[in-house]
Design an enzyme around this catalytic site. Sequence first.
Site, PDB file in Angstrom:
ATOM      1  N   TYR A 231      -4.749   3.475   7.845  1.00  0.00           N
ATOM      2  CA  TYR A 231      -6.122   2.921   7.803  1.00  0.00           C
ATOM      3  C   TYR A 231      -6.911   3.238   9.063  1.00  0.00           C
ATOM      4  O   TYR A 231      -6.827   4.353   9.568  1.00  0.00           O
ATOM      5  CB  TYR A 231      -6.072   1.403   7.540  1.00  0.00           C
ATOM      6  CG  TYR A 231      -5.274   1.106   6.328  1.00  0.00           C
ATOM      7  CD1 TYR A 231      -5.725   1.526   5.084  1.00  0.00           C
ATOM      8  CD2 TYR A 231      -4.051   0.471   6.393  1.00  0.00           C
ATOM      9  CE1 TYR A 231      -4.987   1.297   3.944  1.00  0.00           C
ATOM     10  CE2 TYR A 231      -3.307   0.242   5.262  1.00  0.00           C
ATOM     11  CZ  TYR A 231      -3.784   0.666   4.044  1.00  0.00           C
ATOM     12  OH  TYR A 231      -3.050   0.447   2.939  1.00  0.00           O
TER      13      TYR A 231
ATOM     14  N   LYS B 190       0.432   3.436  -2.893  1.00  0.00           N
ATOM     15  CA  LYS B 190      -0.706   4.363  -3.027  1.00  0.00           C
ATOM     16  C   LYS B 190      -0.246   5.825  -2.963  1.00  0.00           C
ATOM     17  O   LYS B 190      -0.899   6.701  -3.517  1.00  0.00           O
ATOM     18  CB  LYS B 190      -1.749   4.077  -1.942  1.00  0.00           C
ATOM     19  CG  LYS B 190      -2.450   2.717  -2.169  1.00  0.00           C
ATOM     20  CD  LYS B 190      -3.294   2.290  -0.990  1.00  0.00           C
ATOM     21  CE  LYS B 190      -4.197   1.118  -1.332  1.00  0.00           C
ATOM     22  NZ  LYS B 190      -3.999  -0.103  -0.593  1.00  0.00           N
TER      23      LYS B 190
ATOM     24  N   TYR C  75      -2.607  -1.940 -10.737  1.00  0.00           N
ATOM     25  CA  TYR C  75      -2.610  -1.794  -9.273  1.00  0.00           C
ATOM     26  C   TYR C  75      -1.763  -2.901  -8.635  1.00  0.00           C
ATOM     27  O   TYR C  75      -0.916  -2.629  -7.770  1.00  0.00           O
ATOM     28  CB  TYR C  75      -4.062  -1.818  -8.769  1.00  0.00           C
ATOM     29  CG  TYR C  75      -4.180  -1.907  -7.266  1.00  0.00           C
ATOM     30  CD1 TYR C  75      -4.008  -0.780  -6.464  1.00  0.00           C
ATOM     31  CD2 TYR C  75      -4.448  -3.123  -6.642  1.00  0.00           C
ATOM     32  CE1 TYR C  75      -4.112  -0.874  -5.080  1.00  0.00           C
ATOM     33  CE2 TYR C  75      -4.556  -3.216  -5.264  1.00  0.00           C
ATOM     34  CZ  TYR C  75      -4.381  -2.090  -4.483  1.00  0.00           C
ATOM     35  OH  TYR C  75      -4.464  -2.179  -3.117  1.00  0.00           O
TER      36      TYR C  75
ATOM     37  N   VAL D 274       1.172  -3.937   3.603  1.00  0.00           N
ATOM     38  CA  VAL D 274       1.141  -5.277   4.205  1.00  0.00           C
ATOM     39  C   VAL D 274       2.412  -6.088   3.932  1.00  0.00           C
ATOM     40  O   VAL D 274       2.585  -7.166   4.496  1.00  0.00           O
ATOM     41  CB  VAL D 274      -0.101  -6.113   3.791  1.00  0.00           C
ATOM     42  CG1 VAL D 274      -1.358  -5.598   4.433  1.00  0.00           C
ATOM     43  CG2 VAL D 274      -0.230  -6.214   2.284  1.00  0.00           C
TER      44      VAL D 274
ATOM     45  N   SER E 291       0.797  -1.239   0.000  1.00  0.00           N
ATOM     46  CA  SER E 291       0.000   0.000   0.000  1.00  0.00           C
ATOM     47  C   SER E 291       0.826   1.283   0.000  1.00  0.00           C
ATOM     48  O   SER E 291       0.268   2.367  -0.221  1.00  0.00           O
ATOM     49  CB  SER E 291      -0.950   0.015   1.193  1.00  0.00           C
ATOM     50  OG  SER E 291      -2.021  -0.840   0.922  1.00  0.00           O
TER      51      SER E 291
HETATM   52  O1  DON Z   1      -4.433  -4.658  -2.308  1.00  0.00           O
HETATM   53  C1  DON Z   1      -3.956  -5.260  -1.357  1.00  0.00           C
HETATM   54  O2  DON Z   1      -4.653  -5.869  -0.557  1.00  0.00           O
HETATM   55  C2  DON Z   1      -2.450  -5.213  -1.164  1.00  0.00           C
HETATM   56  N1  DON Z   1      -1.778  -5.238  -2.427  1.00  0.00           N
HETATM   57  C3  DON Z   1      -2.052  -3.967  -0.444  1.00  0.00           C
HETATM   58  C4  DON Z   1      -2.775  -3.779   0.862  1.00  0.00           C
HETATM   59  C5  DON Z   1      -1.946  -3.138   1.906  1.00  0.00           C
HETATM   60  O3  DON Z   1      -0.757  -3.009   1.812  1.00  0.00           O
HETATM   61  C6  DON Z   1      -2.649  -2.693   3.122  1.00  0.00           C
HETATM   62  N2  DON Z   1      -1.658  -2.206   4.072  1.00  0.00           N
HETATM   63  N3  DON Z   1      -1.379  -2.093   5.124  1.00  0.00           N
END
Ligand code: DON
Length: 315
Positions: free
Chosen positions: A243, A70, A191, A261, A67
């Site tokens: 978040y 982003k 994405y 993540v 993320s």
């Molecule tokens: O879209 C997703 O679920 C992952 N590629 C990224 C989510 C993420 O990193 C949330 N972070 N803390």
Amino acid sequence: MMIAQDFDLILQDSLVYGRSHLSCGKVADYIPELAKADPSHLGICLMLPDGTVCHAGSWKIPFTMQSIAKTFSLILALKTVGYEKVFSKVGMEPTGDCFDSIVQLETKQLPPFNPMINAGAIVTVSCIELPNPFGAFLELVRQLCFNDTIRLNEQVYLSEKRTGLRNRSIAYLLQSDHILEGDPEQVLDRYFRMCSVEVTTEDLARYALILANDGTDPVTGEEMIEEWIVRIVKTLMLTCGMYDESGEFAVKTGIPSKSGVGGGIVAATEQGMGIATYGPVLNKKGNSVGGIHMLEYLSRKLNLHYLANKTYTAV
Ligand code: DON
């Protein structure tokens, strides 16, 4: 006046503090390839405005941005199509929901609340009107991290592309409400690729240094990102970057930050320092347990909270 060795010692102490919390989390496994990360890894890199690099622990271990991507896709969207277009497609409000929630889409609270949650990021990515959006994204990442060798981790990308059913649901729900333009599979592919770009804490600390200095690289004096864009990105990092833990993190740490993540956190301080942490053990909100605690420790020790130096007089 603190010197680099003082920072090295404080980073070591923050590592000990971060490690002492690792038992209350686990490595992400909903993207199967991420489950291979070593839960004992924890590292940090801090860059001072003169370019001095301080570090501790597993700071050189590569990990995928997830993320954290982003923030780069928001910069690219704002650069290419501008404020009006981006914020006609995505909001600026925090949510109290988890990062991959579909509840607001189902109850027609549209457009998606902000560019830092999955739904908002997928729309933001769809706004990047360029012939090769992923190519432009990778070029921007390499430029802002000062590292031309940064590349896609193919295994993680394929692993998420194969299993990313929630993100697929989000993209199709957005298409059904005419928020997402273009082919959802193509947008999702972009994405997933962006999330799977591999970096180290050193790369992200370099990027954070630019954010911390309002878009101008303090080492070369060059403007790398326009200031108005940095202001938006840092504000959304502070209010939405962690978040549904953003409020607590802002109270305890007070540094505009963004987690992924993959275990990374990028943090841009008011005092012009760039920081990045890596620790793949995550808490229930999807944020790095070790990273959060190291940043909390540093914020207290170095007075890095964004309101720390302001004094208030009661009226
Ligand atoms: O879209 C997703 O679920 C992952 N590629 C990224 C989510 C993420 O990193 C949330 N972070 N803390």
